[in-house]
Design an enzyme around this catalytic site. Structure first.
Site, PDB file in Angstrom:
ATOM      1  N   GLN A 262      -2.825  -2.729   7.392  1.00 20.03           N
ATOM      2  CA  GLN A 262      -3.193  -4.158   7.412  1.00 20.03           C
ATOM      3  C   GLN A 262      -4.054  -4.471   6.175  1.00 20.03           C
ATOM      4  O   GLN A 262      -3.888  -3.819   5.159  1.00 20.03           O
ATOM      5  CB  GLN A 262      -3.921  -4.547   8.712  1.00 20.03           C
TER       6      GLN A 262
ATOM      7  N   LYS B 108       0.826  -1.214   0.000  1.00 16.30           N
ATOM      8  CA  LYS B 108       0.000   0.000   0.000  1.00 16.30           C
ATOM      9  C   LYS B 108       0.861   1.266   0.000  1.00 16.30           C
ATOM     10  O   LYS B 108       0.566   2.223  -0.704  1.00 16.30           O
ATOM     11  CB  LYS B 108      -0.914   0.006   1.237  1.00 16.30           C
TER      12      LYS B 108
HETATM   13  P1  IMP Z   1      -1.685  -6.920  15.986  1.00 22.17           P
HETATM   14  O1  IMP Z   1      -2.526  -6.015  15.174  1.00 22.17           O
HETATM   15  O2  IMP Z   1      -0.283  -6.447  16.138  1.00 22.17           O
HETATM   16  O3  IMP Z   1      -2.301  -7.292  17.297  1.00 22.17           O
HETATM   17  O4  IMP Z   1      -1.575  -8.312  15.193  1.00 22.17           O
HETATM   18  C1  IMP Z   1      -2.724  -9.090  14.891  1.00 22.17           C
HETATM   19  C2  IMP Z   1      -2.513  -9.902  13.620  1.00 22.17           C
HETATM   20  O5  IMP Z   1      -2.455  -8.992  12.517  1.00 22.17           O
HETATM   21  C3  IMP Z   1      -1.216 -10.688  13.570  1.00 22.17           C
HETATM   22  O6  IMP Z   1      -1.426 -11.873  12.817  1.00 22.17           O
HETATM   23  C4  IMP Z   1      -0.263  -9.779  12.835  1.00 22.17           C
HETATM   24  O7  IMP Z   1       0.771 -10.476  12.209  1.00 22.17           O
HETATM   25  C5  IMP Z   1      -1.201  -9.153  11.837  1.00 22.17           C
HETATM   26  N1  IMP Z   1      -0.772  -7.815  11.437  1.00 22.17           N
HETATM   27  C6  IMP Z   1      -0.832  -6.682  12.161  1.00 22.17           C
HETATM   28  N2  IMP Z   1      -0.359  -5.644  11.457  1.00 22.17           N
HETATM   29  C7  IMP Z   1      -0.005  -6.129  10.263  1.00 22.17           C
HETATM   30  C8  IMP Z   1       0.516  -5.521   9.080  1.00 22.17           C
HETATM   31  O8  IMP Z   1       0.721  -4.314   8.985  1.00 22.17           O
HETATM   32  N3  IMP Z   1       0.761  -6.372   8.043  1.00 22.17           N
HETATM   33  C9  IMP Z   1       0.471  -7.695   8.095  1.00 22.17           C
HETATM   34  N4  IMP Z   1      -0.026  -8.284   9.172  1.00 22.17           N
HETATM   35  C10 IMP Z   1      -0.265  -7.516  10.245  1.00 22.17           C
END
Ligand code: IMP
Length: 425
Positions: free
Chosen positions: A224, A18
């Site tokens: 994300q 992105k």
């Molecule tokens: P959190 O948002 O850090 O709690 O992560 C939750 C899930 O989302 C995990 O599986 C992370 O690896 C994934 N995740 C969070 N941020 C990203 C991103 O920017 N890119 C890819 N995966 C993400």
């Protein structure tokens, strides 16, 4: 004339590229605004041979004259934000003049990070694979109505508010068997939040309203991806915010009718970092090949990303949920040199063929593949090879929207715009 908010978001599990597309199309916009997520994001931009990774700051910072807004839906770690600002300054880019922070955005405290780590450790084998940046606990405090917001930094009782929240967190941390230290991170947090208070803090919903009424085009930059959305992603293996188009309305304070184009970003294949279902995952030499050629290692955590073929039911779902009007396909060059590439057109669920993403995709899903001819090396100097055009047309036919941008390398310059892209039936 009043302008619209175009939304650019991830149509897969994040890491679609992105940041690069925002940087490429930023000159068309007066404002680039982040609307959700936080420093769990890592938006990588490469130009003039240099790599830049942004976690909180919108990807428009490298385009002079562009305003960059961190909206109310974002969760901000002041320490990470200040580090980002300092790193950019060291490169000669002073972002503070054109950076605006929404007062309603919530702050990530050192104790949120400790709670994230304790909660993940407690989950054992069921862990989400969180980036451990404190995202989940901060959004929990937001919806639990306990949060600490950017605007609170301007209040006289900010210290008491901080202390009240930390006290609550200490009680919660006491419930876990493993607790990470956080006290030593406090001073750095105080210092960074004092600096944050000196940035341009705005009531971003009003600021944006004025910009749009003045005819300034706004690009909302998602973090994300759709399949990590708290409601429509592969729950519970998701992040804690609405990554979908609707999140741009709540995360910026813009009405749904003000949304214009919705640009979905996807890679020519699929990746996922962290735990959770991934129907087209390749646990073989092809998956490893894609990981190495595509340098599929997390830009925030460095973790190897899981790799697999393109999943059309999931992409079609993303088009539906977000109202995607056009797509950008990234990293087509990573699949160069393969004789054949596979594309998942359907799933087999309990013996039945479907092109829908079902409620439970944690087990029992078998991807149904179609094989297509591969392509050789790609260059901006020549037209796309016919086999790649066929691959793109196959995607467009399945999802019903045009692929308008094709990225064939990491640099800004390695981007092709298919001006007359239309969906052929
Ligand atoms: P959190 O948002 O850090 O709690 O992560 C939750 C899930 O989302 C995990 O599986 C992370 O690896 C994934 N995740 C969070 N941020 C990203 C991103 O920017 N890119 C890819 N995966 C993400």
């Amino acid at each position: 004339m009043k302008a619209k908010v175009d939304v650019l978001l991830g149509a897969q599990w994040g890491d679609e590229g992105k940041g690069k597309v925002v940087d490429v199309i930023a000159p068309d916009y007066a404002v680039i605004a982040r609307f959700q997520g936080g420093p769990n994001a890592g938006h990588t931009l490469i130009f003039d041979g240099k790599k830049h990774v942004l976690h909180t700051i919108p990807s428009g910072v490298f385009r002079p004259g562009t305003w960059n807004l961190v909206g109310n839906g974002v969760v901000i770690d002041p320490v990470i934000l200040m580090r980002e600002i300092d790193n950019l300054k060291a490169l000669g880019v002073d972002v503070t003049e054109r950076l605006l922070i929404g007062r309603r955005a919530h702050l990530i405290l050192p104790t949120h990070r400790a709670l994230d780590a304790a909660s993940e450790a407690d989950k054992g084998k069921e862990k989400i694979g969180s980036t451990l940046k404190g995202i989940g606990p901060t959004y929990m405090d937001k919806t639990g109505r306990n949060g600490f917001r950017v605007g609170d930094l301007e209040r006289d009782d900010r210290k008491e508010r901080y202390a009240t929240l930390v006290k609550k967190h200490e009680r919660l941390l006491g419930l876990y068997s493993t607790a990470t230290a956080w006290k030593e991170a406090e001073q750095e947090w105080y210092d960074a939040s004092s600096r944050l208070r000196e940035l341009k803090l705005v009531d971003s919903e009003h600021w944006l309203d004025e910009r749009l009424n003045a005819g300034d085009r706004v690009l909302a930059e998602g973090a994300q991806g759709t399949l990590l959305d708290i409601d429509f992603g592969t729950y519970p293996f998701v992040t804690s915010s609405n990554t979908i188009c609707a999140g741009a309305c709540t995360g910026l304070g813009v009405a749904p009718g003000r949304i214009g184009k919705v640009i979905g970003i996807f890679k020519a294949y699929s990746t996922r970092v962290g735990s959770g279902p991934f129907p087209t995952e390749l646990n073989d030499a092809t998956g490893e090949h894609i990981r190495q050629v595509g340098r599929e290692f997390g830009s925030t955590t460095g973790r190897p990303r899981r790799c697999g073929w393109l999943d059309l039911p999931a992409l079609r779902y993303a088009v539906m949920i977000n109202g995607i009007t056009e797509l950008a396909m990234m990293k087509a060059d990573v699949l160069s040199g393969m004789d054949e590439v596979a594309i998942c057109t359907h799933y087999k669920v309990n013996g039945s063929i479907t092109d829908r993403v079902p409620y439970d995709i944690t087990s029992g899903i078998e991807p149904v593949y179609e094989q297509l001819k591969g392509w050789g090396n790609l260059s901006t100097a020549t037209d796309l090879p016919e086999s790649l055009n066929m691959y793109i047309r196959r995607i467009e036919k399945a999802v019903g929207v045009p692929v308008r941008i094709v990225s064939i390398g990491p640099d800004r310059a390695e981007t092709l715009v298919r001006e007359s892209a239309v969906v052929l039936s």
